[in-house]
Design a protein around this motif. Structure first.
Motif, PDB file in Angstrom:
ATOM      1  N   MET A   1       5.582   2.508   8.531  1.00  0.00           N
ATOM      2  CA  MET A   1       4.345   3.258   8.570  1.00  0.00           C
ATOM      3  C   MET A   1       3.085   2.710   8.792  1.00  0.00           C
ATOM      4  SD  MET A   1       2.877   5.706   5.500  1.00  0.00           S
ATOM      5  CE  MET A   1       4.335   6.858   5.541  1.00  0.00           C
ATOM      6  N   LYS A   2       2.173   3.180   9.570  1.00  0.00           N
ATOM      7  CA  LYS A   2       0.927   2.320  10.019  1.00  0.00           C
ATOM      8  C   LYS A   2      -0.177   2.670   8.866  1.00  0.00           C
ATOM      9  CE  LYS A   2       2.283   1.258  14.335  1.00  0.00           C
ATOM     10  NZ  LYS A   2       2.287  -0.087  14.615  1.00  0.00           N
ATOM     11  N   LYS A   3      -0.757   1.674   8.672  1.00  0.00           N
ATOM     12  CA  LYS A   3      -1.738   1.339   7.541  1.00  0.00           C
ATOM     13  C   LYS A   3      -3.154   1.619   8.198  1.00  0.00           C
ATOM     14  CE  LYS A   3      -0.779  -0.818   3.907  1.00  0.00           C
ATOM     15  NZ  LYS A   3      -0.404  -1.913   2.745  1.00  0.00           N
ATOM     16  N   ILE A   4      -4.005   2.555   7.617  1.00  0.00           N
ATOM     17  CA  ILE A   4      -5.426   2.757   7.905  1.00  0.00           C
ATOM     18  C   ILE A   4      -6.259   2.465   6.883  1.00  0.00           C
ATOM     19  CG2 ILE A   4      -7.104   4.565   8.912  1.00  0.00           C
ATOM     20  CD1 ILE A   4      -4.713   5.884  10.171  1.00  0.00           C
ATOM     21  N   LEU A   5      -7.639   1.602   7.336  1.00  0.00           N
ATOM     22  CA  LEU A   5      -8.441   1.529   6.244  1.00  0.00           C
ATOM     23  C   LEU A   5      -9.531   2.555   6.570  1.00  0.00           C
ATOM     24  CD1 LEU A   5     -10.201  -0.298   4.069  1.00  0.00           C
ATOM     25  CD2 LEU A   5     -11.013  -1.756   5.830  1.00  0.00           C
ATOM     26  N   LEU A   6      -9.862   3.617   5.411  1.00  0.00           N
ATOM     27  CA  LEU A   6     -10.861   4.350   5.719  1.00  0.00           C
ATOM     28  C   LEU A   6     -12.116   3.993   4.792  1.00  0.00           C
ATOM     29  CD1 LEU A   6     -11.919   7.209   6.587  1.00  0.00           C
ATOM     30  CD2 LEU A   6     -10.530   8.022   4.866  1.00  0.00           C
ATOM     31  N   VAL A   7     -13.299   3.814   5.194  1.00  0.00           N
ATOM     32  CA  VAL A   7     -14.379   3.580   4.471  1.00  0.00           C
ATOM     33  C   VAL A   7     -15.336   4.779   4.583  1.00  0.00           C
ATOM     34  CG1 VAL A   7     -16.126   1.814   3.899  1.00  0.00           C
ATOM     35  CG2 VAL A   7     -14.004   0.998   4.900  1.00  0.00           C
ATOM     36  N   GLU A   8     -15.745   5.395   3.708  1.00  0.00           N
ATOM     37  CA  GLU A   8     -16.366   6.617   3.710  1.00  0.00           C
ATOM     38  C   GLU A   8     -17.140   6.734   2.228  1.00  0.00           C
ATOM     39  OE1 GLU A   8     -18.629   9.621   4.272  1.00  0.00           O
ATOM     40  OE2 GLU A   8     -17.098   9.414   6.240  1.00  0.00           O
ATOM     41  N   ASP A   9     -18.445   6.993   2.465  1.00  0.00           N
ATOM     42  CA  ASP A   9     -19.015   7.055   0.965  1.00  0.00           C
ATOM     43  C   ASP A   9     -19.164   8.440   0.515  1.00  0.00           C
ATOM     44  OD1 ASP A   9     -21.034   7.873   2.944  1.00  0.00           O
ATOM     45  OD2 ASP A   9     -22.576   7.062   1.894  1.00  0.00           O
ATOM     46  N   ASP A  10     -18.882   9.603   1.208  1.00  0.00           N
ATOM     47  CA  ASP A  10     -18.974  10.844   0.742  1.00  0.00           C
ATOM     48  C   ASP A  10     -17.357  11.003   0.282  1.00  0.00           C
ATOM     49  OD1 ASP A  10     -18.531  13.529   0.471  1.00  0.00           O
ATOM     50  OD2 ASP A  10     -19.605  14.000   2.098  1.00  0.00           O
ATOM     51  N   PRO A  11     -17.362  11.192  -1.185  1.00  0.00           N
ATOM     52  CA  PRO A  11     -16.156  11.090  -2.006  1.00  0.00           C
ATOM     53  C   PRO A  11     -15.130  12.426  -1.640  1.00  0.00           C
ATOM     54  CG  PRO A  11     -17.894  11.621  -3.371  1.00  0.00           C
ATOM     55  CD  PRO A  11     -18.515  10.965  -2.095  1.00  0.00           C
ATOM     56  N   ASN A  12     -15.800  13.579  -1.320  1.00  0.00           N
ATOM     57  CA  ASN A  12     -15.196  14.699  -0.896  1.00  0.00           C
ATOM     58  C   ASN A  12     -14.568  14.654   0.378  1.00  0.00           C
ATOM     59  OD1 ASN A  12     -15.786  16.092  -3.337  1.00  0.00           O
ATOM     60  ND2 ASN A  12     -17.772  16.666  -2.596  1.00  0.00           N
ATOM     61  N   ASP A  28      -0.270   5.497   5.941  1.00  0.00           N
ATOM     62  CA  ASP A  28      -0.653   5.039   4.796  1.00  0.00           C
ATOM     63  C   ASP A  28      -2.080   4.599   5.010  1.00  0.00           C
ATOM     64  OD1 ASP A  28      -1.074   3.807   2.390  1.00  0.00           O
ATOM     65  OD2 ASP A  28      -0.061   2.243   2.689  1.00  0.00           O
ATOM     66  N   VAL A  29      -2.891   5.359   4.144  1.00  0.00           N
ATOM     67  CA  VAL A  29      -4.600   5.388   4.354  1.00  0.00           C
ATOM     68  C   VAL A  29      -5.227   4.930   3.175  1.00  0.00           C
ATOM     69  CG1 VAL A  29      -6.570   6.654   4.746  1.00  0.00           C
ATOM     70  CG2 VAL A  29      -4.452   7.468   5.678  1.00  0.00           C
ATOM     71  N   GLN A  30      -5.842   3.787   3.075  1.00  0.00           N
ATOM     72  CA  GLN A  30      -6.460   2.969   1.840  1.00  0.00           C
ATOM     73  C   GLN A  30      -7.981   3.729   1.840  1.00  0.00           C
ATOM     74  OE1 GLN A  30      -4.736   1.274  -0.597  1.00  0.00           O
ATOM     75  NE2 GLN A  30      -3.031   2.215   0.739  1.00  0.00           N
ATOM     76  N   LEU A  31      -8.508   4.075   1.002  1.00  0.00           N
ATOM     77  CA  LEU A  31      -9.846   4.715   1.138  1.00  0.00           C
ATOM     78  C   LEU A  31     -10.981   3.579   0.286  1.00  0.00           C
ATOM     79  CD1 LEU A  31     -11.937   6.902   1.495  1.00  0.00           C
ATOM     80  CD2 LEU A  31     -11.157   8.178  -0.600  1.00  0.00           C
ATOM     81  N   ALA A  40     -13.541  -5.883   1.116  1.00  0.00           N
ATOM     82  CA  ALA A  40     -12.730  -6.449  -0.095  1.00  0.00           C
ATOM     83  C   ALA A  40     -11.290  -6.071   0.283  1.00  0.00           C
ATOM     84  CB  ALA A  40     -12.838  -6.216  -1.353  1.00  0.00           C
ATOM     85  N   LEU A  41     -11.247  -4.824   0.670  1.00  0.00           N
ATOM     86  CA  LEU A  41      -9.725  -4.174   0.927  1.00  0.00           C
ATOM     87  C   LEU A  41      -9.196  -4.543   2.082  1.00  0.00           C
ATOM     88  CD1 LEU A  41      -9.893  -0.215   0.097  1.00  0.00           C
ATOM     89  CD2 LEU A  41      -8.155  -2.078  -0.990  1.00  0.00           C
ATOM     90  N   PHE A  42      -9.890  -4.944   3.156  1.00  0.00           N
ATOM     91  CA  PHE A  42      -9.443  -5.541   4.491  1.00  0.00           C
ATOM     92  C   PHE A  42      -9.005  -7.104   4.221  1.00  0.00           C
ATOM     93  CE2 PHE A  42      -9.966  -7.918   8.568  1.00  0.00           C
ATOM     94  CZ  PHE A  42      -9.367  -6.963   9.478  1.00  0.00           C
ATOM     95  N   GLN A  43      -9.717  -7.639   3.443  1.00  0.00           N
ATOM     96  CA  GLN A  43      -9.337  -9.035   3.185  1.00  0.00           C
ATOM     97  C   GLN A  43      -7.923  -9.350   2.490  1.00  0.00           C
ATOM     98  OE1 GLN A  43     -13.081 -10.363   1.524  1.00  0.00           O
ATOM     99  NE2 GLN A  43     -13.808 -11.330   3.151  1.00  0.00           N
ATOM    100  N   LYS A  44      -7.629  -8.455   1.852  1.00  0.00           N
ATOM    101  CA  LYS A  44      -6.570  -8.639   0.840  1.00  0.00           C
ATOM    102  C   LYS A  44      -5.262  -7.814   1.266  1.00  0.00           C
ATOM    103  CE  LYS A  44      -7.034  -5.133  -2.645  1.00  0.00           C
ATOM    104  NZ  LYS A  44      -7.427  -4.859  -3.933  1.00  0.00           N
ATOM    105  N   ASP A  45      -5.333  -6.942   2.427  1.00  0.00           N
ATOM    106  CA  ASP A  45      -4.312  -6.444   3.084  1.00  0.00           C
ATOM    107  C   ASP A  45      -4.203  -6.482   4.311  1.00  0.00           C
ATOM    108  OD1 ASP A  45      -2.146  -4.969   2.993  1.00  0.00           O
ATOM    109  OD2 ASP A  45      -2.994  -3.280   1.593  1.00  0.00           O
ATOM    110  N   ASN A  46      -3.090  -6.013   5.086  1.00  0.00           N
ATOM    111  CA  ASN A  46      -3.048  -5.781   6.611  1.00  0.00           C
ATOM    112  C   ASN A  46      -3.089  -4.593   6.922  1.00  0.00           C
ATOM    113  OD1 ASN A  46      -2.639  -8.738   6.755  1.00  0.00           O
ATOM    114  ND2 ASN A  46      -0.323  -8.730   6.306  1.00  0.00           N
TER     115      ASN A  46
END
Length: 230
Positions: A1-12, A28-31, A40-46
């Protein structure tokens, strides 16, 4: 499963995008809620791809994109911005972004762009057939698969679109590459904004190749571009 980093300040919006991409795209989306948390998330995960909102507190999306590019020159980055100004889009590509999407957007469109980018990266890694992926450009060695230009001992990493554009120019070395052909091949649309973005990439390629005076990327007025190697 491909992993995506999503950076968004609007919580909804962030939770909506995360749920949709995980359900429909099977990613797999990390928010992250702001730029600092995203770094910080990018530095500790691939991750396989990043989606960065531009207007964020603590660290804006462009600053975050610069930091990510320093650590990984090749990871696909999509910038999301509420601004429609061409300057913002040019900056997104100057920073090494692979795509941009303007808010408000349809989530289905974002998913299509993600799928297209990841497919393009996969195709590069498994490139086969008779089309070459290594080129000699004067004193430079260009490896399309590795997305790099080597000159003596110095290695310049390229973004996905930089590599694709330089490969098209190499395949038509000393011939005209039409503007429409380049835009449709790489961006799949020859509209004005994509044309301005391509101009940014051409400027960067000229900079990368400037140490060999026998190599030039010329503008052919009214037609396109020509990679000249004397």
């Amino acid at each position: 499963m491909k992993k995506i980093l999503l950076v968004e300040d609007d919580p909804n919006l962030g939770m909506l995008l995360q749920d949709y991409l995980q359900l429909k795209g099977k990613y797999d989306v990390q928010l992250a809620r702001d730029g600092e948390e995203g770094l910080a998330l990018f530095q500790k995960d691939n991750f396989d791809l990043c989606i960065l909102d531009v207007m964020m507190p603590k660290k804006d999306g462009f600053s975050l994109g610069r930091d990510i590019r320093k650590k990984d020159p090749l990871i696909p980055i999509i910038f999301a911005t509420a601004k429609a100004m061409i300057e913002d889009k040019s900056e997104a590509f100057t920073l090494g972004g692979d795509d941009y999407i303007t808010k408000p957007f349809r989530i289905e469109e974002l998913l299509l762009r993600i799928n297209a980018l990841l497919k393009r990266v996969a195709n590069q890694h498994h490139a086969g057939g008779e089309t070459p992926d290594k080129f000699e450009i004067g004193k430079y060695h260009f490896d399309y698969t590795l997305q790099s230009i080597k000159h003596e001992e110095a290695v310049q990493k390229l973004s996905t679109k930089e590599a694709e554009l330089l490969r098209l120019l190499c395949l038509k070395k000393n011939q005209v590459l039409t503007r429409e052909e380049a835009l449709l091949s790489i961006w799949h649309d020859d509209n004005y904004f994509n044309g301005r973005s391509m101009d940014v990439f051409l400027s960067k390629l000229r900079k990368y190749l400037k140490d060999d005076p026998s190599v030039e990327i010329l503008n052919v007025h009214g037609k396109g571009y020509k990679l000249i190697v004397n």
